[in-house]
Structure formats: C-alpha cells, structure tokens
Design a protein around this motif. Structure first.
Motif, PDB file in Angstrom:
ATOM      1  N   ASP A   2      15.903  -0.435   4.905  1.00 20.28           N
ATOM      2  CA  ASP A   2      15.458  -1.794   5.168  1.00 20.28           C
ATOM      3  C   ASP A   2      13.934  -1.900   4.990  1.00 20.28           C
ATOM      4  O   ASP A   2      13.174  -1.161   5.609  1.00 20.28           O
ATOM      5  CB  ASP A   2      15.850  -2.157   6.609  1.00 20.28           C
ATOM      6  N   LYS A   3      13.514  -2.834   4.124  1.00 20.20           N
ATOM      7  CA  LYS A   3      12.090  -2.965   3.786  1.00 20.20           C
ATOM      8  C   LYS A   3      11.237  -3.305   5.003  1.00 20.20           C
ATOM      9  O   LYS A   3      10.127  -2.805   5.164  1.00 20.20           O
ATOM     10  CB  LYS A   3      11.914  -4.086   2.759  1.00 20.20           C
ATOM     11  N   LEU A   4      11.786  -4.168   5.839  1.00 19.95           N
ATOM     12  CA  LEU A   4      11.049  -4.622   7.011  1.00 19.95           C
ATOM     13  C   LEU A   4      10.760  -3.456   7.953  1.00 19.95           C
ATOM     14  O   LEU A   4       9.642  -3.276   8.430  1.00 19.95           O
ATOM     15  CB  LEU A   4      11.889  -5.694   7.717  1.00 19.95           C
ATOM     16  N   LEU A   5      11.796  -2.632   8.180  1.00 17.13           N
ATOM     17  CA  LEU A   5      11.620  -1.481   9.066  1.00 17.13           C
ATOM     18  C   LEU A   5      10.624  -0.498   8.466  1.00 17.13           C
ATOM     19  O   LEU A   5       9.802   0.084   9.176  1.00 17.13           O
ATOM     20  CB  LEU A   5      12.959  -0.780   9.293  1.00 17.13           C
ATOM     21  N   LYS A   6      10.707  -0.319   7.164  1.00 12.21           N
ATOM     22  CA  LYS A   6       9.805   0.626   6.504  1.00 12.21           C
ATOM     23  C   LYS A   6       8.360   0.154   6.690  1.00 12.21           C
ATOM     24  O   LYS A   6       7.479   0.939   7.060  1.00 12.21           O
ATOM     25  CB  LYS A   6      10.169   0.725   5.022  1.00 12.21           C
ATOM     26  N   LEU A   7       8.120  -1.139   6.450  1.00  9.00           N
ATOM     27  CA  LEU A   7       6.757  -1.670   6.583  1.00  9.00           C
ATOM     28  C   LEU A   7       6.253  -1.546   8.014  1.00  9.00           C
ATOM     29  O   LEU A   7       5.129  -1.115   8.253  1.00  9.00           O
ATOM     30  CB  LEU A   7       6.731  -3.140   6.153  1.00  9.00           C
ATOM     31  N   LEU A   8       7.102  -1.916   8.986  1.00  7.45           N
ATOM     32  CA  LEU A   8       6.677  -1.844  10.386  1.00  7.45           C
ATOM     33  C   LEU A   8       6.457  -0.408  10.832  1.00  7.45           C
ATOM     34  O   LEU A   8       5.590  -0.132  11.657  1.00  7.45           O
ATOM     35  CB  LEU A   8       7.709  -2.530  11.290  1.00  7.45           C
ATOM     36  N   SER A   9       7.239   0.513  10.274  1.00 10.11           N
ATOM     37  CA  SER A   9       7.046   1.910  10.671  1.00 10.11           C
ATOM     38  C   SER A   9       5.754   2.465  10.077  1.00 10.11           C
ATOM     39  O   SER A   9       5.178   3.408  10.589  1.00 10.11           O
ATOM     40  CB  SER A   9       8.248   2.762  10.250  1.00 10.11           C
ATOM     41  N   GLU A  10       5.286   1.819   8.986  1.00 11.97           N
ATOM     42  CA  GLU A  10       4.005   2.250   8.415  1.00 11.97           C
ATOM     43  C   GLU A  10       2.826   1.590   9.125  1.00 11.97           C
ATOM     44  O   GLU A  10       1.765   2.170   9.280  1.00 11.97           O
ATOM     45  CB  GLU A  10       3.945   1.881   6.925  1.00 11.97           C
ATOM     46  N   ASN A  11       3.011   0.327   9.527  1.00 12.12           N
ATOM     47  CA  ASN A  11       1.922  -0.411  10.151  1.00 12.12           C
ATOM     48  C   ASN A  11       2.516  -1.510  11.017  1.00 12.12           C
ATOM     49  O   ASN A  11       2.928  -2.548  10.510  1.00 12.12           O
ATOM     50  CB  ASN A  11       1.015  -0.993   9.060  1.00 12.12           C
ATOM     51  N   SER A  12       2.530  -1.280  12.331  1.00 14.52           N
ATOM     52  CA  SER A  12       3.196  -2.243  13.202  1.00 14.52           C
ATOM     53  C   SER A  12       2.325  -3.455  13.487  1.00 14.52           C
ATOM     54  O   SER A  12       2.734  -4.380  14.156  1.00 14.52           O
ATOM     55  CB  SER A  12       3.625  -1.575  14.506  1.00 14.52           C
ATOM     56  N   SER A  13       1.100  -3.456  12.960  1.00 16.68           N
ATOM     57  CA  SER A  13       0.229  -4.592  13.274  1.00 16.68           C
ATOM     58  C   SER A  13       0.287  -5.709  12.226  1.00 16.68           C
ATOM     59  O   SER A  13      -0.482  -6.650  12.298  1.00 16.68           O
ATOM     60  CB  SER A  13      -1.211  -4.122  13.484  1.00 16.68           C
ATOM     61  N   TYR A  14       1.185  -5.605  11.258  1.00 11.63           N
ATOM     62  CA  TYR A  14       1.354  -6.727  10.331  1.00 11.63           C
ATOM     63  C   TYR A  14       1.788  -7.970  11.095  1.00 11.63           C
ATOM     64  O   TYR A  14       2.627  -7.875  11.999  1.00 11.63           O
ATOM     65  CB  TYR A  14       2.454  -6.419   9.303  1.00 11.63           C
ATOM     66  N   SER A  15       1.245  -9.109  10.696  1.00  9.08           N
ATOM     67  CA  SER A  15       1.702 -10.353  11.305  1.00  9.08           C
ATOM     68  C   SER A  15       3.029 -10.754  10.659  1.00  9.08           C
ATOM     69  O   SER A  15       3.370 -10.276   9.581  1.00  9.08           O
ATOM     70  CB  SER A  15       0.657 -11.444  11.088  1.00  9.08           C
ATOM     71  N   VAL A  16       3.736 -11.646  11.320  1.00  6.18           N
ATOM     72  CA  VAL A  16       5.010 -12.142  10.773  1.00  6.18           C
ATOM     73  C   VAL A  16       4.760 -12.782   9.403  1.00  6.18           C
ATOM     74  O   VAL A  16       5.525 -12.607   8.463  1.00  6.18           O
ATOM     75  CB  VAL A  16       5.663 -13.145  11.746  1.00  6.18           C
ATOM     76  N   LYS A  17       3.647 -13.498   9.301  1.00 10.37           N
ATOM     77  CA  LYS A  17       3.297 -14.169   8.049  1.00 10.37           C
ATOM     78  C   LYS A  17       3.144 -13.135   6.921  1.00 10.37           C
ATOM     79  O   LYS A  17       3.671 -13.295   5.815  1.00 10.37           O
ATOM     80  CB  LYS A  17       1.981 -14.927   8.260  1.00 10.37           C
ATOM     81  N   GLU A  18       2.429 -12.059   7.225  1.00 15.28           N
ATOM     82  CA  GLU A  18       2.219 -11.007   6.215  1.00 15.28           C
ATOM     83  C   GLU A  18       3.542 -10.337   5.837  1.00 15.28           C
ATOM     84  O   GLU A  18       3.822 -10.103   4.665  1.00 15.28           O
ATOM     85  CB  GLU A  18       1.213  -9.962   6.736  1.00 15.28           C
TER      86      GLU A  18
END
Lengths: 158, 387
Positions: A2-18
């Motif tokens: 899942d792309k979303l999980l991958k991104l959050l696991s790399e950087n949890s400070s992304y905003s929802v918008k990003e």
C-alpha cells in the motif's frame, strides 16, 4: 505494498494534503484510509526516527538470543508475553533457526543489561539458555542510513 | 595573441548556453537547494554496475566494433521492438554512441548541408540549434504553446517550412515542459512532413519516462520509418548518465554514414558501458518501473503544489520536469529565478533558457528525493507570499 503505508512509514509528518498528491487520491479518501488503519491497529503510532548514534548518553542496546521450552498447548506465546512486559525490552521476535526468541534490550549501562539478563530473563521458567550480544555501532536503522548524506554530486551541464 | 583569428568562425559565432550565466551565480552561493538538475537522482541499478565491474575484472578493456557490440545492437533492437513496436536490423540499422548527444550531433552532421534550414520546436533542449549552426545550417524555430499542451500544431509546422527546409527535430517527451505527442498529434504532422519531403530526427531520450499512456515513436507511422532517425539512450531510462551511452536507429543509408563519421571522431563508445548496457536491456524492466513510479509520485506532488500556490502548472506527461507559468507574478523568468535564488536559496532554471517562447515560465526538475522537494517547495511558497 500500500502506497500510503509506505509513505507514512518513511515520513509520518506528511500532511493529508501532501499524501493525497503523492498517492493521487482525494484528501477525504486519504483521511478515511488513515483512520481505518489506526482503528485496525495497522498504524500503531507516529514517531521520529532518531539517530541515537549522535546522542552521547543514549545508553546501550543488546541483542539477546534465547532458547526456551515452549509451554504445553500455548507454544511460545506464554513466555513471550512475560518477556515483552519488561520495560527494558524494545523488540521481541520469534525466530526460525538455532534459537527461539530474539530479544532487543535497551538500557542505560552494560551493568543494567547484565542485571536484566541474569535476574529477570534467565529467572523465567522455561528459559534454557541466553546469548547476549552488544551493538557497537549503528550504520543503518529501519532502512535509514545513519551517516550524514553526502552532497549532491550532480552538476549543471548547460 | 589574438586567438580570434585562429579560432573557427562558426564555433565562435555559436552563442553560449543561457543557463551557464545563471549558474555562475548559483555556484557562488552557500546553502542553495537546487531543483535544476537534468539527470536522474537514482544510481545506476546495482546489477548493471556489477556487469560493468565484471567486464573490467575480466580484462575486457579493448575497443569495441565501431558500431558497438553486436550483442548490444541486438538487445537494442529487441528492446525497441518490445517497447515501441520499432523494427530495426541490428546489423545495419543501429549504432551505439557516446550518449544520445553524440547520436544527435552525428545525425545532424550527416543530414544537413550549409544553408539548409533545420526546424526546431521550442521550448526544448538547448543543443539542437547550436548543433545545426555548427554545420552551417540555420535553425527555424517553431514556438509551441501551453494552450496546445506544448505540442506542435500542423499549421505551425506548415508555416515554418520554406524551400530550404530539410530536417525536423522532434523532442518528445519534452525537456523542459514534460509535454508528449500522442499518436494522433504525430499523425497530423506526418502528411506535411511527407509532402515537403522532410527528414526527421526524433530525440526520444525520455521515452521510458512517460506517465500516462505509452510513448509512440513517429517512426512507427506509415511512411515515416524511411525518413526518420530515432535517438535514444541509457542515461534517463536506466539512470546511466555518467556511462555516456546512447544509440541511433534508422535507415541503413543514414546509419552507415553516421558510422563513418563516428569511426573518424570517436572510434567506439565506451566498452565498459556497453557491457553494462547489455545487462540493463536484458534485466532492467523492473528498475525502469520502480524509477518511473517514483518520478510519477513526485510529479503529482510538485505539479499539485505549484497549482496550489497559484502558479498555474501545465500537466507534464513525460520526462522529469514541470514548467509552471510565472506570468501572474509580473516578473520575467530571469527576475523570478534570480530573486528566488537570492532570497530563498532555491535554484530553478528560467524558461527562456530553452527558447524565447519559454519566457514567462520556469523549469523545475523533480529528479530529487521527496524530502528535498518538500523543503524546496516550502521555500518557494514563502517566496511567493513575500512578493
């Protein structure tokens, strides 16, 4: 994955918008997916990836191999539950191979680890043998290379 | 000593790159965060590097045949067929060159005579016009427009053609706009190209970085194969810029002439790179897919962020650049970039570096990590708020 999980696991400070831009979905959908992941316990929390190598009094980390006798009917879960209850235990894994449980212990000093192993861990019923290894230096942690990133060597051609 | 009288007049008269001047300022500054580089940030995939290393360990350090290793030409031919439905004989219709740049240079030199006119669409990569000029040919510029998705319109091509027109250079997916030409756009140009008996050099170096739909080569259209030289390479598809390896495919009459020129000025493309390239073509599909997915994610992020900030950004479908319009700020491209650089330390390239019609735009490369992009975009946002 899942792309979303991958991104959050790399950087949890992304905003929802990003995140919405990055995965190519609407902000509402991203928000809904994240809260579903949180409710299902798939996202367990958000934290900073600290490079403890740069902190002087960060303490010591030990990697302990454990051989245990599995409890009747309950296998390894019973003893695992007892071990993970200790605050000193940072991670605990059931292993395939020459030993059964891998215990990662964080403590302030080597003496603290030693006392944890001899008084708490070895004293548990079912623990047959322990082998304690100390981590000397971290090069890479959870996919992050801990040395400073070298400068961009690429240069302008025109 | 007056070197002017010794130096070649044609070369002296070629104007220097506009980007260079801007980057002389960049180089003097500290803490600059750049979005200006035009090459992948990925390293060459390890198995490809390893193939190069192994060739060195095995002492494969000689020249290769002038046209490139036979195996490599075969793999290029297979790859071009599999990906783009192109059909070239590896023994007579393929040449391996020192980057796409050499392929471009020797193709132009083999095709134009002094006095010929070369049709070049802009905004585009900066080499075409100087290379034509160095052959004594003049470039006739076709300005592409944002409202046409930076695609050449048939009437624009028709209007640029004179009785001296010889060659059309097509450059899609496009640097700096990220524009692509779909099959129907190419078909609309084909009849004009054939009617005026033009030859085409199609620079398709970014073909693997196409994000929606798939890349179409003009050489696949009926009647075009015989009058097209397709140029491609390893730099962008496989993140192999430093290896300096590209290739050209075309009718054997043209390719054999290019080989003659290549033989005299280059001899053969780098041997180590050719070994690595064979591995890349055979086993690199997953690497391409991985890099393309990463670029695609960054593309959405950067384009979305610019639109959000109020700088209208044309949606790029290829390459790794976006080309936001900065006219709403009232600044020229150069003023915008210089002020952004001086106040926020962010380096991007003024759009007019890619042709006069690039004025009012800036080129932003997203060939950077997300962390880097997030930081740079944040600074650009601050800059706009303070304007």
């Amino acid at each position: 994955m899942d792309k979303l999980l991958k991104l959050l696991s790399e950087n949890s400070s992304y905003s929802v918008k990003e995140l919405a831009l990055l995965v190519g979905d609407s902000e509402d959908n991203v928000k809904a997916k994240i809260s579903a992941y949180e409710q299902q316990g798939i996202i367990k929390g958000y934290r900073a990836a600290v490079n403890w190598e740069k902190i002087k009094d960060a303490g010591v980390t030990a990697y302990i191999e454990l051989k245990v006798t599995p409890a009747k009917d309950k296998g390894f879960d019973e003893i695992a539950e007892k071990i993970m209850a200790f605050d000193e235990v940072a991670s605990l894994y059931l292993m395939a191979g020459t030993y059964d449980l891998a215990v990662i212990v964080k403590a302030e000093t080597i003496q603290d680890v030693s006392s944890f192993v001899t008084r708490k861990l070895s004293a548990l019923d079912g623990v047959l043998a322990t082998a304690t290894h100390f981590i000397l230096k971290r090069y890479k942690d959870e996919g992050l290379i801990l040395s400073d990133i070298p400068d961009d060597e690429r240069c302008m051609q025109f | 000593m007056d070197y002017g009288k010794y130096l070649n007049n044609t070369i002296q008269n070629v104007k220097p790159s506009g980007i260079r001047r801007f980057f002389d300022i960049v180089n003097e500054m500290d803490d600059v965060i750049s979005l200006s580089i035009g090459e992948p940030d990925f390293r060459t995939p390890w198995h490809v590097r390893k193939a190069g290393i192994e060739s060195l360990e095995n002492g494969k350090t000689w020249y290769t045949p002038n046209r490139g290793f036979k195996t490599l030409c075969q793999e290029i031919s297979i790859f071009a067929n599999k990906k783009y439905d192109l059909d070239y004989d590896p023994d007579t219709e393929v040449i391996v060159t020192v980057g796409g740049s050499e392929a471009l240079d020797i193709a132009i030199r083999c095709l134009v005579n002094p006095g010929d006119e070369v049709l070049v669409h802009q905004p585009s990569f900066v080499c075409y016009e100087p290379l034509a000029n160095m052959c004594g040919a003049s470039a006739v510029v076709i300005d592409t427009k944002e409202e046409n998705d930076f695609r050449i319109q048939p009437h624009e091509l028709e209007a640029a053609i004179t009785d001296k027109s010889k060659l059309l250079i097509l450059s899609y997916p496009n640097n700096p706009t990220g524009a692509v030409m779909r099959k129907e756009d190419l078909e609309a140009l084909r009849d004009i190209i054939i009617k005026h008996d033009l030859i085409v050099i199609s620079d398709e170096i970014y073909s693997e970085l196409t994000y929606s739909g798939s890349h179409v080569s003009i050489a696949t259209l009926p009647g075009m194969r015989e009058r097209t030289v397709v140029i491609n390479g390893f730099s962008k598809a496989f993140a192999m810029t430093g290896w300096r390896l590209g290739y050209a495919m075309g009718p054997k009459e043209i390719i054999s002439m290019m080989i003659k020129l290549h033989q005299y000025c280059i001899m053969s493309a780098p041997t180590t790179a050719q070994y690595a390239a064979i591995e890349a073509l055979r086993n690199g599909d997953k690497d391409i897919e991985h890099m393309r997915n990463e670029y695609d994610m960054r593309r959405r992020f950067v384009v979305g962020s610019f639109n959000e900030m109020g700088l209208h950004c044309f949606e790029p479908h290829g390459a790794f650049y976006c080309f936001p319009c900065i006219k709403s700020t009232g600044l020229s491209s150069e003023e915008f970039c210089t002020r952004l650089l001086k106040s926020k330390g962010v380096a991007i390239v003024p759009g007019d570096a890619f042709g006069n019609c690039g004025e009012g735009f800036v080129r932003v490369s997203y060939s950077y990590s997300l962390k880097h992009l997030t930081e740079a975009i944040g600074r650009i946002k601050e800059f706009l708020e303070e304007l």
